[in-house]
Design an enzyme around this catalytic site. Structure first.
Site, PDB file in Angstrom:
ATOM      1  CE  LYS A 213      -1.977  -1.454   3.732  1.00  0.00           C
ATOM      2  NZ  LYS A 213      -2.844  -1.750   4.893  1.00  0.00           N
TER       3      LYS A 213
ATOM      4  CB  THR B 195      -7.186   8.442   6.267  1.00  0.00           C
ATOM      5  OG1 THR B 195      -6.154   8.959   7.131  1.00  0.00           O
ATOM      6  CG2 THR B 195      -7.410   9.409   5.109  1.00  0.00           C
TER       7      THR B 195
ATOM      8  N   GLY C 110      -8.647   3.854   9.872  1.00  0.00           N
ATOM      9  CA  GLY C 110      -9.283   2.593   9.519  1.00  0.00           C
ATOM     10  C   GLY C 110      -9.110   2.149   8.086  1.00  0.00           C
ATOM     11  CB  THR C 111      -7.276   3.503   5.146  1.00  0.00           C
ATOM     12  OG1 THR C 111      -6.069   3.710   5.894  1.00  0.00           O
ATOM     13  CG2 THR C 111      -7.989   4.830   4.969  1.00  0.00           C
ATOM     14  N   GLY C 112      -6.551   0.750   6.492  1.00  0.00           N
ATOM     15  CA  GLY C 112      -5.927  -0.557   6.327  1.00  0.00           C
ATOM     16  C   GLY C 112      -6.849  -1.703   6.687  1.00  0.00           C
ATOM     17  CB  CYS C 113      -9.153  -2.199   9.555  1.00  0.00           C
ATOM     18  SG  CYS C 113      -7.992  -1.869  10.895  1.00  0.00           S
TER      19      CYS C 113
END
Length: 266
Positions: free
Chosen positions: A175, A206, A208-211
């Site tokens: 990412k 932003t 929580g984007t990875g989860c």
């Protein structure tokens, strides 16, 4: 009525609701799957950071997992915050014994820079968890933490992907959201490559984007999509969620997991 595809998240709780188990379950609902959860840790967390974290016992994690998988069954599993080497190794063992694709988000630090993985657990992630992954989804900080590769530009993404793939996941999504310019991610299995680009939104909310991305990939896999199809759809969903992110509290707000409902695309 036929039950929707079943997706299991194995992760920590975010009391602020933007990341962790809460983000995972919201994503799973928004994308038409039945979300289930194995709680690995409880955090005291808000828009400003993580004020405390408490791991659950390994026995509790194993019991939750077996309870769900042995009765209800799963079409995909997603992992997030695991915290300790003991939990990492337990979850890796459970994944290896489950006949379903696994999306591993090797969570190392929170959006605010708070450590969510013990340094002593890094080797277990490399040697136990990543080999059990259908797709691994590290961000650039996690790539550096796991491999020592520091990504300074888009040209470094291929090298980062190769370093992660060396630990055994079938696919990796590097990412590149922390780079300047467009938000570009690289999906590869070492032979096929997919460069996923999206415009960068001028939006600091932003959390929580990875989860959310990892959960969205798991949803796509549970629905029978190929890895490239699932990751491409997940990228589109997360991009929309970032664009619709909103302020909560005095710090970094969450992405909007429900944006697709209101836009009519869900």
């Amino acid at each position: 009525m036929t039950a929707p595809p079943r997706v299991l998240t194995v992760a920590g709780s975010d009391s602020g609701g933007g990341a962790g188990i809460q983000a995972d379950l919201k994503t799973m609902l928004a994308l038409g799957t039945h979300g289930m959860s194995v709680l690995t840790a409880v955090t005291a967390q808000n828009s400003l950071g993580v004020q405390g974290a408490w791991e659950l016992p390994v026995e509790a994690v194993r019991a939750q997992y077996r309870s769900v998988v042995d009765d209800i069954g799963v079409q995909a599993v997603k992992t997030g915050m695991l915290g300790s080497a003991e939990l990492v190794e337990t979850v890796a063992e459970l994944l290896a014994g489950t006949d379903a694709p696994a999306v591993v988000d090797p969570v190392g630090v929170s959006k605010h820079g708070d450590a969510l993985l013990a340094a002593s657990a890094l080797d277990s992630v490399r040697t136990k968890l990543l080999p059990a992954a259908t797709v691994a989804t590290p961000n650039l900080d996690e790539v550096a933490q796991l491999t020592g590769v520091h990504v300074e530009s888009e040209d470094d993404l291929r090298r980062a992907a190769a370093a992660v793939l060396a630990y055994g996941p079938r696919w990796v999504v590097i990412k590149g959201g922390h780079l300047a310019g467009d938000a570009v991610d690289l999906l590869t299995d070492g032979s096929e490559e997919y460069w996923l680009r999206a415009p960068r939104h001028d939006n600091r909310h932003t959390h929580g984007t990875g989860c959310t991305l990892a959960s969205a990939i798991a949803c796509g896999l549970a629905q029978g999509r190929s890895v490239p199809e699932a990751v491409t759809a997940a990228k589109e969903y997360v991009t929309g969620a970032i664009a619709a992110g909103f302020a909560l509290g005095g710090g970094i707000g969450p992405v909007d997991h429900g944006w697709a409902f209101r836009s009519g695309t869900a």
